[in-house]
Design a protein around this motif. Sequence first.
Motif, PDB file in Angstrom:
ATOM      1  N   THR A   4       0.851  -1.174   0.000  1.00 39.56           N
ATOM      2  CA  THR A   4       0.000   0.000   0.000  1.00 39.56           C
ATOM      3  C   THR A   4       0.892   1.231   0.000  1.00 39.56           C
ATOM      4  OG1 THR A   4      -1.683  -1.171   1.257  1.00 39.56           O
ATOM      5  CG2 THR A   4      -1.828   1.219   1.232  1.00 39.56           C
ATOM      6  N   TYR A   5       0.522   2.193  -0.821  1.00 36.48           N
ATOM      7  CA  TYR A   5       1.203   3.479  -0.856  1.00 36.48           C
ATOM      8  C   TYR A   5       0.114   4.542  -0.895  1.00 36.48           C
ATOM      9  CZ  TYR A   5       4.066   7.363  -2.394  1.00 36.48           C
ATOM     10  OH  TYR A   5       4.697   8.581  -2.474  1.00 36.48           O
ATOM     11  N   GLN A   6       0.045   5.364   0.131  1.00 36.09           N
ATOM     12  CA  GLN A   6      -1.039   6.338   0.279  1.00 36.09           C
ATOM     13  C   GLN A   6      -2.369   5.603   0.111  1.00 36.09           C
ATOM     14  OE1 GLN A   6      -0.147   9.676  -2.300  1.00 36.09           O
ATOM     15  NE2 GLN A   6       1.807  10.033  -1.302  1.00 36.09           N
ATOM     16  N   ASN A   7      -3.187   6.005  -0.851  1.00 35.91           N
ATOM     17  CA  ASN A   7      -4.457   5.305  -1.069  1.00 35.91           C
ATOM     18  C   ASN A   7      -4.407   4.392  -2.300  1.00 35.91           C
ATOM     19  OD1 ASN A   7      -4.367   7.399  -2.927  1.00 35.91           O
ATOM     20  ND2 ASN A   7      -6.551   7.819  -2.813  1.00 35.91           N
ATOM     21  N   PHE A   8      -3.187   3.926  -2.624  1.00 31.17           N
ATOM     22  CA  PHE A   8      -2.994   3.042  -3.768  1.00 31.17           C
ATOM     23  C   PHE A   8      -2.669   1.630  -3.295  1.00 31.17           C
ATOM     24  CE2 PHE A   8      -1.697   7.291  -5.104  1.00 31.17           C
ATOM     25  CZ  PHE A   8      -2.469   7.460  -6.234  1.00 31.17           C
ATOM     26  N   ARG A   9      -3.084   0.674  -4.064  1.00 32.73           N
ATOM     27  CA  ARG A   9      -2.769  -0.734  -3.818  1.00 32.73           C
ATOM     28  C   ARG A   9      -1.837  -1.191  -4.935  1.00 32.73           C
ATOM     29  NH1 ARG A   9      -6.956  -5.306  -5.171  1.00 32.73           N
ATOM     30  NH2 ARG A   9      -5.763  -7.138  -4.560  1.00 32.73           N
ATOM     31  N   GLN A  64      -6.295   2.205  -7.705  1.00 31.56           N
ATOM     32  CA  GLN A  64      -6.881   3.214  -6.829  1.00 31.56           C
ATOM     33  C   GLN A  64      -8.383   3.087  -6.991  1.00 31.56           C
ATOM     34  OE1 GLN A  64      -6.587   7.413  -7.872  1.00 31.56           O
ATOM     35  NE2 GLN A  64      -6.004   7.841  -5.757  1.00 31.56           N
ATOM     36  N   ALA A  65      -9.079   2.850  -5.887  1.00 32.20           N
ATOM     37  CA  ALA A  65     -10.536   2.684  -5.902  1.00 32.20           C
ATOM     38  C   ALA A  65     -10.961   1.625  -6.927  1.00 32.20           C
ATOM     39  CB  ALA A  65     -11.220   4.021  -6.164  1.00 32.20           C
TER      40      ALA A  65
END
Length: 167
Positions: A4-9, A64-65
Motif C-alpha cells: 500500500t502506498y497512500q491510497n494506492f494498492r 486506486q478505488a
Amino acid sequence: MEYTYQNFRVRPWQPSDRQSVADLIGGVLAEYGLAWDPQGADRDVLAIENCYWATGGAFWCIEQAGQIVGSGGYYPITKGASEAITRGQGAVEIRKMYLHPWVRGQGLGKFLLHLLEEEIRQEGWREIWVETSSLLWEAVLFYEGQGYQPSTGVETARCDRVYVKHC
C-alpha cells in the motif's frame, strides 16, 4: 505480495487486468503522440504470462478505488553471445512503467520502481536496463534522477534512449 502506498494498492498482475493495463498504456502513449503497437513494442502487455512470468520476471499493477492507474514489470534479458556483451549477463529490463496523468507527481512511480529494484536485487540480477523515448520527458528525468546511466543499444523502434543501473 501486496503493498500500500497512500491510497494506492500495488499488487501482482492477474489475467483479468490484461485489458485495463493495455488501455492504460495505450492512453499514456497517445498522450505523448506515440502509437500503441500490439504486434511489436507492446506485444508483451498482451502476453504477461509468457513474457514475464514464464521467463522469471514479474509484472505489477497499481490500483486506486478498484481502477488500474499504473503498471510496471521486468523480465530477464536473454540474448545471443554478442548481444549479451552489450546488455551483460545477469541483466533484466524494466518495462511498461506507466501512470495515469492524474496520479503522477505523488511519488508513486518512485515507490513502484524501488519495489521492482528490490525484487530484482533479491533475485540476484546484476544489471537493470530500461528503454524510453525522449518524448516521454518525465520518464527521462525520472530514470536519470534515480541513478540510471545513459547507455547505447536501443532495441525498441519507438525508443531513442536506453539506461542502465548496476545492482
